[in-house]
Design a protein around this motif. Structure first.
Motif, PDB file in Angstrom:
ATOM      1  N   TRP A   1       8.671  -5.506 -11.636  1.00  0.00           N
ATOM      2  CA  TRP A   1       8.209  -4.129 -11.617  1.00  0.00           C
ATOM      3  C   TRP A   1       8.861  -3.401 -10.447  1.00  0.00           C
ATOM      4  CZ3 TRP A   1       4.768  -8.195 -10.612  1.00  0.00           C
ATOM      5  CH2 TRP A   1       4.337  -8.312  -9.282  1.00  0.00           C
ATOM      6  N   LEU A   2       8.754  -2.098 -10.482  1.00  0.00           N
ATOM      7  CA  LEU A   2       9.226  -1.252  -9.390  1.00  0.00           C
ATOM      8  C   LEU A   2       8.089  -0.333  -8.989  1.00  0.00           C
ATOM      9  CD1 LEU A   2      11.699  -1.287 -11.758  1.00  0.00           C
ATOM     10  CD2 LEU A   2      12.942  -0.337  -9.815  1.00  0.00           C
ATOM     11  N   ASP A   3       8.031   0.007  -7.713  1.00  0.00           N
ATOM     12  CA  ASP A   3       7.024   0.965  -7.262  1.00  0.00           C
ATOM     13  C   ASP A   3       7.679   1.991  -6.358  1.00  0.00           C
ATOM     14  OD1 ASP A   3       6.639   0.399  -4.303  1.00  0.00           O
ATOM     15  OD2 ASP A   3       6.173  -1.583  -5.075  1.00  0.00           O
ATOM     16  N   TYR A   4       6.998   3.123  -6.230  1.00  0.00           N
ATOM     17  CA  TYR A   4       7.515   4.229  -5.423  1.00  0.00           C
ATOM     18  C   TYR A   4       6.404   4.743  -4.523  1.00  0.00           C
ATOM     19  CZ  TYR A   4       9.082   8.896  -4.105  1.00  0.00           C
ATOM     20  OH  TYR A   4       9.415  10.011  -3.401  1.00  0.00           O
ATOM     21  N   GLY A   5       6.761   4.965  -3.268  1.00  0.00           N
ATOM     22  CA  GLY A   5       5.839   5.514  -2.288  1.00  0.00           C
ATOM     23  C   GLY A   5       6.625   6.126  -1.150  1.00  0.00           C
TER      24      GLY A   5
ATOM     25  N   ASN B   1       0.841  -1.195   0.000  1.00  0.00           N
ATOM     26  CA  ASN B   1       0.000   0.000   0.000  1.00  0.00           C
ATOM     27  C   ASN B   1       0.875   1.244   0.000  1.00  0.00           C
ATOM     28  OD1 ASN B   1       1.007   0.048   2.604  1.00  0.00           O
ATOM     29  ND2 ASN B   1      -0.907  -0.593   3.555  1.00  0.00           N
ATOM     30  N   SER B   2       0.209   2.401   0.019  1.00  0.00           N
ATOM     31  CA  SER B   2       0.905   3.700   0.013  1.00  0.00           C
ATOM     32  C   SER B   2       1.850   3.822  -1.172  1.00  0.00           C
ATOM     33  CB  SER B   2       1.661   3.917   1.325  1.00  0.00           C
ATOM     34  OG  SER B   2       0.769   3.939   2.423  1.00  0.00           O
ATOM     35  N   VAL B   3       1.390   3.400  -2.330  1.00  0.00           N
ATOM     36  CA  VAL B   3       2.168   3.493  -3.567  1.00  0.00           C
ATOM     37  C   VAL B   3       1.638   4.652  -4.401  1.00  0.00           C
ATOM     38  CG1 VAL B   3       2.788   2.315  -5.717  1.00  0.00           C
ATOM     39  CG2 VAL B   3       2.716   1.041  -3.565  1.00  0.00           C
ATOM     40  N   GLU B   4       2.551   5.452  -4.933  1.00  0.00           N
ATOM     41  CA  GLU B   4       2.155   6.563  -5.794  1.00  0.00           C
ATOM     42  C   GLU B   4       2.229   6.198  -7.264  1.00  0.00           C
ATOM     43  OE1 GLU B   4       3.365  10.567  -5.308  1.00  0.00           O
ATOM     44  OE2 GLU B   4       3.793  10.331  -3.184  1.00  0.00           O
ATOM     45  N   LEU B   5       3.240   5.452  -7.647  1.00  0.00           N
ATOM     46  CA  LEU B   5       3.403   5.082  -9.050  1.00  0.00           C
ATOM     47  C   LEU B   5       4.226   3.811  -9.141  1.00  0.00           C
ATOM     48  CD1 LEU B   5       6.566   6.078  -9.961  1.00  0.00           C
ATOM     49  CD2 LEU B   5       5.469   8.254  -9.546  1.00  0.00           C
TER      50      LEU B   5
ATOM     51  N   GLY C   1       9.988   4.696  -0.198  1.00  0.00           N
ATOM     52  CA  GLY C   1      11.068   4.807  -1.158  1.00  0.00           C
ATOM     53  C   GLY C   1      10.773   3.935  -2.361  1.00  0.00           C
ATOM     54  N   MET C   2      11.817   3.420  -2.986  1.00  0.00           N
ATOM     55  CA  MET C   2      11.675   2.573  -4.155  1.00  0.00           C
ATOM     56  C   MET C   2      11.691   1.112  -3.738  1.00  0.00           C
ATOM     57  SD  MET C   2      11.448   3.021  -7.504  1.00  0.00           S
ATOM     58  CE  MET C   2      12.305   4.556  -7.767  1.00  0.00           C
ATOM     59  N   GLN C   3      10.729   0.342  -4.247  1.00  0.00           N
ATOM     60  CA  GLN C   3      10.679  -1.098  -3.993  1.00  0.00           C
ATOM     61  C   GLN C   3      10.880  -1.831  -5.306  1.00  0.00           C
ATOM     62  OE1 GLN C   3       8.010  -2.287  -0.300  1.00  0.00           O
ATOM     63  NE2 GLN C   3       6.778  -1.334  -1.867  1.00  0.00           N
ATOM     64  N   VAL C   4      11.781  -2.812  -5.279  1.00  0.00           N
ATOM     65  CA  VAL C   4      12.088  -3.616  -6.454  1.00  0.00           C
ATOM     66  C   VAL C   4      11.457  -4.984  -6.274  1.00  0.00           C
ATOM     67  CG1 VAL C   4      13.917  -4.494  -7.945  1.00  0.00           C
ATOM     68  CG2 VAL C   4      14.262  -2.362  -6.675  1.00  0.00           C
ATOM     69  N   TRP C   5      10.649  -5.394  -7.252  1.00  0.00           N
ATOM     70  CA  TRP C   5       9.941  -6.672  -7.182  1.00  0.00           C
ATOM     71  C   TRP C   5      10.505  -7.604  -8.244  1.00  0.00           C
ATOM     72  CZ3 TRP C   5       5.637  -7.525  -3.863  1.00  0.00           C
ATOM     73  CH2 TRP C   5       5.237  -6.400  -3.131  1.00  0.00           C
ATOM     74  N   TYR C   6      10.689  -8.869  -7.829  1.00  0.00           N
ATOM     75  CA  TYR C   6      11.254  -9.877  -8.720  1.00  0.00           C
ATOM     76  C   TYR C   6      10.237 -10.985  -8.964  1.00  0.00           C
ATOM     77  CZ  TYR C   6      15.621  -7.570  -7.569  1.00  0.00           C
ATOM     78  OH  TYR C   6      16.605  -6.647  -7.399  1.00  0.00           O
ATOM     79  N   PRO C   7      10.402 -11.740 -10.049  1.00  0.00           N
ATOM     80  CA  PRO C   7       9.434 -12.805 -10.328  1.00  0.00           C
ATOM     81  C   PRO C   7       9.469 -13.889  -9.264  1.00  0.00           C
ATOM     82  CG  PRO C   7      11.313 -12.965 -11.792  1.00  0.00           C
ATOM     83  CD  PRO C   7      11.460 -11.672 -11.071  1.00  0.00           C
TER      84      PRO C   7
END
Length: 1167
Positions: free
Chosen positions: A683-687, A659-663, A690-696
């Motif tokens: 994918w990556l998300d930002y909130g 949660n608390s993701v902006e883009l 900070g920046m979160q890096v997601w892997y398969p």
């Protein structure tokens, strides 16, 4: 994301004929119209492309004397009526009508603006119970108005001028939990049965407090009542609006009791509360008003004493950012996650200990809103922020903003091209050279934007080389390579298109068009090479207005309200070219209707099926076209409240991720280039995290949340930098921050969005190493070896892995020993970095950043410190080798470190690295003096002293005291003294005066003691002419590489060969000496300072030979006179030498001067 650009614009306001001490009381913007109400009059302005005053109303003197000045104002939602309450409680209602008189701006295109007539339709005094009441601001809906009174009650009035009287809030239907929240000051002993009476008592106390502000949100049917004592109460309102006053019920108390202003983001369900402390608190209205976070300028060095309390808050139209104005100074724009996007207050950096308060009497141009902010309002599109300075009646400041809604709405945006769009321009990040990112201002064609202002949608093609831009009507395309625009040839066709969304489908631009006549929506497919009805490839009617859209390969996703998902497959027949006859067909392949009570989606993106890296490498493919062509079975959903979830399109199951993701950016399957560094990332998300890096997910069931590896959730961007996109070939995230440039010719500074890059390569490498993919990690690192910041990435990778290893050891030290892994992650990381020449620098740099107690663990994995030192020594990397000295002292003992330091000292002297040699000398002296406590001292000094070898000190080092001088004949100091004296003898014998000066200054060598001992040895100068001849020989050898004597002289000056530069004049005769410009230049050379330095030392030891040479070069006649008058034989030899050498003719005037002084002295003595 909103970022200010350009200079603030000033809108002047008309001044009244009568004096007024009041400030502007209202600033409101609706439907491109701006209403400004002052104490004496009000004005109506257009807030469209051209800011023009359309109408005004000025009150006469009799009205002001009888009814008082304007006190409060409110504007009806349909902009037809304006209500103003005067200080004598007279209610004036005005009607606004637009005439047929057009406003001519200039140029061929009409402005579309009409002048307005304002007439007063009502003038009555409000029948309040008392005359000593004070009123709050006024809120309204389409039929009624509501204002707060100082006795804590609310007063209702209709737009027809009907007065319904005052009423108090109803609290009879509160449950126990609500009563508890409102009765926070009650004693714990009050029983639940008495809670309602306790609340009533507390509420009666609240009614005695004056109502300071009302805030009304129509969409949420929520009324906020702010009292003067800082209490904030939320009230529910019925569907009928404000009229049934009995339905307005107080529900709960919010905040900490120090609120001064509020603002509601209806789409995000967030309440922003400004406090007396200068802090803004964000509350989640969807979660019972829980506190989300606070934002302030404390971390930037500003406290409440600098800015004062919060005076006003204003949300952007899309509720993704909010502006905060302070009572004493400036305004700031924040994102919901807490990123500071813009600020008018000068900044000195994050976490500063002092705030740069500007003195009021300084003459330089000042920052905007220096006196504080009283009112502010965003325009309908979020392109401009209008603000009024505290106490100002003369003008309005308009700040221009660009925005970038990356993952929201119905317009697609690639992460490869970072674009910020303003009302009439695009701000494009030029990322071809990642060493220096630049922001390009791309103005739209005047012929298009003048008719279709403002910019509504922007979409970039997948490769980022084409941009599609849509205004109010039509669209245009921009080719970044060719720098050319493509527009509709037929303006009538352009005007028929009302773009509500843009997508790129390969070389085809997809337009979501709204048909005004039928109130329908459709998809239009145009080839990028021709914008015309004749080239339209397909027209697809839609069921309703799309909520979000996305495209991947040949599939288009369209989502309608409430949550109906349709997926279309696109087939193109024929060649897509101007000479071909292409035919495009759409077929529906999937329809989902999902019932959910969650917030509506703000963005959705397809998630392609990722190819396992192992199989891809085995088959020598980077991405299979057959697999990429398959229909995506999953998509990411970003909801309006910031919740990110994954949707299975096969069965409709949805898994909440965070949660608390902006883009966010979907990166897998988006690029076919071999140099793509982020192919392994899903994918990556930002909130706010900070920046979160997601892997398969490596698991079979991809919906198990624990299978998603979230590494580096604390990959935080600077809170002044907002991420815009990615550069996959460089492995960096591109962000933007605000800078201000001040000019002496302008009143206000220019706001400049500045792009910045932050690497994520270290995250990707660590991820691969954790999954035992060392070969893939090495291949990725080799691809990135030529990228900027590669060395920094390796250092950060090793540091994070080593830091995690230290933390793991601290956690497990009190537990039973765990079986050690075959190869630890730290060892894998060292093995990876060892393949690159940066390895030696990286290892010692990481050691410098960590506690010396853990060095043994680091060098067990990285290699013995002495072996790494020897490797640096053999490669002549002496600065890096010096950094290992303290590590060796810690791990191998002081004896080994002394031996290594002495070897390194000799090598640095041979290479003339005197600054580094000086650091080594100081280490050796301290180490030798405290040999018995060497281990303790190295542990104590290592964190600071090791930094001396990597970074030059910014302060002047003190000279060695007597306890560490060379006079100390300790066994550990004697070798240092011998090395330094041997080097000094070498320099003196070779007459290397420039190096001698640098040597003495760098190592603090005791030159006086040495000269006293060696004046008849290596430092002896045979005679005056021989000294000049030795230097002259260097001149002749050096001159063979120069075209002219003048270029040679410049070469000497640049390379700081002071002894050569000083003697040039002696050897070249009058060629240069006749040029006054050159003589002036000689007076500023560093060589003169060096010669003065040596002369002072020679005089202190009375070294006559060198005194004569240096004083002659410097033309110090007083020194020569003092020397010769006591030794006339020396004077005769000196005179004969200069007279016998033609090249020394320049100094004949010096000889004449000396001869005259000596003669006069001799005559005086004879008398």
């Amino acid at each position: 994301m909103y970022m200010a650009y350009g200079y603030p614009q000033v809108i002047p306001l008309e001044q009244g004929q009568y004096p007024s001490s009041q400030k502007i009381i209202s600033l409101k913007l609706i439907n491109r119209l701006l209403l400004v109400v002052s104490p004496l009059h009000f004005e109506l302005w257009s807030s469209s492309q051209h800011r023009v005053r359309l109408g005004r109303y000025k009150r006469d003197g009799d009205s002001l004397q009888r009814e008082g000045e304007n006190l409060q104002a409110v504007w009806s939602p349909d902009t037809k009526l304006i209500a103003i309450l005067t200080s004598s409680f007279y209610l004036h209602i005005f009607k606004v009508q637009f005439t047929e008189r057009k406003v001519q701006i200039g140029g061929k295109q009409p402005s579309g603006l009409f002048l307005a007539t304002i007439t007063r339709v009502l003038n009555e005094q409000v029948p309040f119970d008392g005359n000593d009441l004070a009123v709050s601001n006024i809120v309204c809906d389409n039929k009624h108005m509501l204002l707060g009174l100082s006795d804590g009650s609310l007063y209702s009035i209709s737009w027809k001028g009907e007065f319904y009287g005052a009423f108090g809030l109803d609290s009879s239907q509160h449950n126990d939990s609500e009563v508890t929240s409102l009765s926070h000051s009650l004693a714990n002993s009050i029983a639940s049965g008495e809670a309602e009476r306790a609340f009533a008592s507390n509420y009666r106390f609240s009614k005695k407090s004056a109502i300071a502000q009302l805030e009304f949100c129509v969409s949420m049917r929520l009324l906020l009542v702010l009292y003067s004592d800082g209490q904030l109460v939320s009230c529910s309102v019925s569907k009928k609006g404000l009229k049934p006053v009995e339905s307005i019920k107080a529900e709960k108390s919010l905040g900490n009791g120090d609120a001064v202003c509020t603002s509601i983001a209806g789409d995000q369900l967030i309440l922003a509360v400004g406090t007396r402390r200068g802090v803004v608190e964000l509350f989640d209205l969807a979660d019972s008003g829980s506190l989300i976070r606070t934002v302030s300028l404390y971390d930037w060095g500003y406290t409440m004493e600098d800015t004062g309390s919060v005076s006003c808050i204003s949300w952007t139209p899309d509720n993704s950012a909010f502006a905060v104005g302070w009572k004493l100074r400036g305004l700031t724009v924040w994102s919901v996650s807490g990123c500071r996007l813009m600020s008018t207050i000068r900044q000195i950096g994050l976490s500063s200990a002092s705030s740069p308060v500007v003195k009021p009497n300084q003459d330089c141009k000042y920052e905007p809103l220096m006196g504080g902010t009283s009112l502010m309002q965003w325009d309908d599109y979020g392109y401009r922020l209008y603000a009024i300075e505290e106490g100002s009646l003369e003008r309005i400041l308009a700040f221009s903003f660009g925005k970038c809604c990356l993952s929201r709405g119905v317009s697609g945006m690639t992460y490869v091209r970072q674009v910020i769009y303003g009302e009439d321009r695009l701000l494009v990040v030029q990322s071809e050279d990642t060493d220096e990112l630049k922001m390009l201002h791309l103005n739209l064609p005047v012929s298009y934007i003048s008719q279709n202002w403002p910019v509504q949608h922007v979409a970039a093609s997948k490769d980022g080389m084409y941009l599609a831009v849509a205004g109010l009507h039509g669209l245009i395309l921009y080719d970044i390579r060719q720098k050319k625009w493509r527009v509709f040839g037929d303006i009538s066709q352009e005007q028929k298109i009302q773009c509500k969304g843009l997508l790129w489908l390969g070389k085809i631009v997809v337009v979501c068009n709204y048909i005004d006549s039928s109130n329908m929506y459709e998809l239009l497919f145009y080839p990028r090479y021709h914008l015309d009805q004749s080239s339209l490839l397909c027209r697809k009617p839609l069921l309703a207005k799309p909520m979000v859209m996305d495209v991947y390969e040949d599939y288009i996703l369209v989502t309608y309200r409430p949550f109906d998902v349709h997926i279309f497959h696109v087939k193109l027949f024929g060649e897509l070219s101007p000479t071909g006859t292409p035919d495009l067909q759409l077929s529906t392949v999937r329809e989902l209707s999902i019932m959910t009570a969650k917030s509506h989606p703000a963005a959705m993106r397809f998630i392609p099926d990722q190819i396992p890296r192992d199989s891809a490498l085995d088959n020598h493919i980077s991405s299979s076209s057959d697999l990429l062509a398959r229909e995506p079975a999953r998509c990411l959903i970003l909801r309006a409240n910031g919740e990110l979830s994954l949707l299975d399109l096969d069965d409709g199951r949805e898994r909440e991720l965070t949660n608390s993701v902006e883009l966010f950016w979907v990166t897998c399957g988006q690029s076919e280039e071999k140099t793509n560094l982020i192919e392994d990332v899903s994918w990556l998300d930002y909130g706010y995290r900070g920046m979160q890096v997601w892997y398969p997910s490596p698991g079979v069931d991809s919906f198990k949340q624990e299978d998603f590896l979230q590494l580096d959730p604390d990959l935080e961007f600077d809170r002044e930098v907002y991420p815009l996109g990615l550069l996959p070939n460089a492995g960096v995230v591109v962000g933007v921050s605000q800078r201000m440039s001040f000019s002496a010719c302008t009143e206000f500074p220019c706001f400049e969005p500045t792009p910045q890059a932050q690497t994520i390569l270290h995250c990707l490498l660590r991820h691969l190493l954790q999954r035992n993919k060392s070969e893939e990690a090495l291949r990725l690192a080799q691809i990135s070896a030529e990228k900027p910041h590669f060395s920094h990435c390796l250092e950060w990778l090793l540091f994070t892995v080593f830091d995690a290893e230290i933390s793991r050891q601290n956690v497990n030290k009190n537990h039973v020993s765990i079986q050690k892994q075959n190869v630890s992650l730290l060892e894998k990381t060292c093995d990876l970095i060892r393949n690159f020449p940066e390895y030696l620098d990286v290892v010692v740099s990481v050691a410098r950043k960590t506690d010396g107690r853990h060095w043994a663990d680091l060098f067990n994995a990285a290699g013995r410190s002495t072996e790494l030192f020897e490797d640096c020594f053999q490669r002549r990397w002496y600065r890096t080798a010096a950094c290992y000295i303290l590590v060796i002292a810690k791990l191998e003992g002081p004896a080994v470190s002394q031996y290594c330091a002495l070897r390194l000292l000799q090598a640095t002297l041979d290479e003339s690295l005197y600054e580094l040699a000086g650091e080594l000398v100081r280490f050796l002296l301290r180490s030798g003096r405290d040999y018995e406590q060497a281990s303790a001292d190295s542990d104590r000094l290592s964190p600071r002293f090791l930094g001396y070898f990597l970074f030059r000190s910014s302060y002047r080092r003190p000279s060695l005291d007597k306890s560490t001088s060379f006079k100390d004949q300790s066994a550990h100091i004697a070798p240092v003294k011998n090395i330094l004296e041997n080097h000094a003898s070498y320099l003196m014998s070779g007459k290397e005066l420039s190096k001698l000066v640098a040597f003495v200054k760098g190592t603090q060598f005791d030159l006086v003691e040495y000269l006293q001992r060696e004046r008849y040895g290596s430092a002896r100068l045979e005679n005056f002419a021989s000294g000049l001849e030795l230097i002259g020989q260097k001149v002749r050898v050096f001159m063979e590489t120069c075209f002219t004597l003048y270029s040679f002289l410049l070469c000497c000056i640049i390379t700081c060969h002071c002894e050569i530069a000083c003697v040039i004049l002696l050897l070249t005769g009058p060629f240069f000496l006749k040029k006054k410009k050159f003589q002036l230049q000689m007076g500023t050379l560093q060589s003169r300072l060096d010669a003065e330095f040596l002369l002072a030392h020679m005089c202190s030891v009375k070294f006559k030979e060198w005194i004569v040479v240096l004083a002659t070069l410097l033309r110090r006649s007083e020194v020569l006179f003092d020397l010769f008058r006591h030794d006339m034989r020396l004077w005769q030899a000196y005179n004969m030498t200069l007279q016998s050498h033609p090249s020394f003719a320049e100094y004949h005037d010096l000889l004449d001067d000396l001869e005259e002084k000596l003669s006069s002295t001799a005559n005086a003595e004879e008398k």
